[in-house]
Design a protein around this motif. Structure first.
Motif: not given
Length: 428
Positions: A1-21
């Motif tokens: 694996m290469g270097r540790r990257l700096k990543i930007l993520i867009s996640a309008y829906a993002c909640r642990p413990g729930e289904g779907s999106e």
């Protein structure tokens, strides 16, 4: 694996413990943060759930940035009233924040995760760094021959859905998102074709659904998963919202046709609720199978899993669906799947884990569903083989740890400007 990257993520829906999106958004973020430094843009109302999860299981290198519309517009996405408008405007605000962050941090790449839909733009593609789009779906549509089987309300829905998608494909910002994507992942071949038409150069077919290793273990446990020496009753099962495009009416028609070839004790269970429930109950009555069909309503996850363990096959005749997570969960529990050769279920289910039937006409599909039911009801060895291979398939392809590794390799390839595949659509 290469270097540790700096990543930007867009996640309008993002909640642990729930289904779907929300679950997809969270798992994608969690997996990315195992190997890279991640900044995630999400809605403010996701923050409480994220904070609770991270207080119990901290992740180093994960930064949550919540964004919300002005107070007067925050209720637009409640009960799906104006969620598409809310989502569109949120994308604009997310870009404004992302541009500021990039000036200070200098991201290596940006990844749009949720919503999982191709017909709305991501303005983050305007950032001067590689942009990964998806997996995104929504390119699936009901085969025209099946629309006659819908209620008038269902037919109107399909017409409006197709019109909205057509208009969205002519949104210059959607076209911009497509053309600025370093790579796009499509949930299905149907969506992949749409993405190519919009101008995406590199497309991979890759399902968005996944399962945590703990859930996989739960579904494969002795008290839930099907065991080699367990012979369930002749009982079929459908799970999902009772909507016209889920195709449950096709399942009922097929079961009625198969019933003379099945034991008198054969049953069909339907779990879920929705606008089509009364219509489906009336259909079961008209077909003379009302006593054999049990409409169980909406059940808890644990109750649903117990039903899966008590049935010999999942019948999922959905006519347009990007995901179909229930198919993956059924396979994880050792339950063979009968589905159509359409959309997300057709990506997940293989010839070794279930039976896929073509969708050319309602009559032909009902006949093939009927034959699949009879086959699984009478061939115990086949059921056991499909169940065992289904569990293995999910473990190898859909466990989030496996999917996390896959995306980690993709990130490195994109950051090094050498995508895994270029040009034609590839299914992985």
């Amino acid at each position: 694996m290469g270097r540790r990257l700096k990543i930007l993520i867009s996640a309008y829906a993002c909640r642990p413990g729930e289904g779907s999106e929300p679950s997809i958004g969270w798992e994608m973020v969690r997996q990315a943060a195992q190997k890279h430094d991640v900044w995630v843009l999400t809605r403010a109302n996701n923050r409480p759930g994220l904070d609770t999860e991270l207080s119990q299981r901290p992740i180093n290198g994960l930064h949550i940035i919540d964004i919300d519309l002005p107070e007067w517009a925050r209720g637009w996405n409640r009960n799906q009233r104006a969620v598409q408008l809310h989502y569109y405007l949120w994308q604009i605000m997310a870009y404004s924040k992302a541009r500021q962050l990039h000036q200070n941090i200098g991201f290596d790449l940006v990844h749009h995760v949720t919503y999982v839909k191709y017909w709305s733009p991501s303005f983050l593609s305007l950032l001067p760094i590689p942009f990964i789009w998806g997996p995104v779906g929504g390119g699936e549509e009901c085969p025209p021959a099946f629309r006659q089987t819908f209620s008038k309300r269902g037919q109107r829905y399909e017409m409006l859905r197709n019109a909205a998608r057509w208009l969205s494909e002519h949104d210059p910002f959607v076209v911009m998102t497509a053309r600025r994507s370093a790579i796009a992942r499509a949930t299905t071949a149907e969506t992949a074709n749409r993405l190519h038409q919009l101008g995406v150069k590199t497309v991979q077919v890759y399902s968005q659904v996944g399962i945590a290793s703990e859930q996989l273990a739960e579904l494969s446990a002795d008290d839930v998963g099907k065991q080699a020496n367990k012979t369930p009753s002749i009982r079929f099962l459908s799970i999902g919202r009772l909507l016209h495009w889920k195709g449950f009416h096709l399942g009922l028609e097929a079961f009625a046709a198969a019933k003379p070839h099945l034991p008198d004790s054969a049953e069909y269970w339907v779990i879920g609720d929705g606008s089509e429930r009364k219509r489906l109950q009336a259909l079961a009555n008209d077909l003379g199978i009302s006593k054999e069909v049990l409409f169980k309503g909406k059940l808890s996850r644990q109750e649903t899993l117990r039903c899966v363990a008590d049935c010999l096959a999942l019948v999922h005749p959905s006519l347009h669906e990007s995901g179909g997570m229930v198919c993956m969960e059924a396979m994880a529990a050792g339950c063979p799947v009968i589905c159509l050769e359409l959309g997300g279920p057709a990506v997940q289910v293989t010839a070794n884990t279930g039976i896929k039937v073509s969708a050319i006409s309602p009559e032909q599909t009902i006949h093939e569903l009927q034959q699949a039911m009879i086959t699984l009801a009478t061939d115990l060895d086949l059921r056991q083989k499909l169940g065992a291979l289904g569990r293995q398939h999910v473990k190898e392809k859909y466990c989030w740890d496996v999917k996390g590794e896959n995306f980690a390799h993709l990130y490195q390839a994109i950051a090094e400007q050498s995508p895994q595949e270029t040009g034609p659509t590839v299914q992985i």
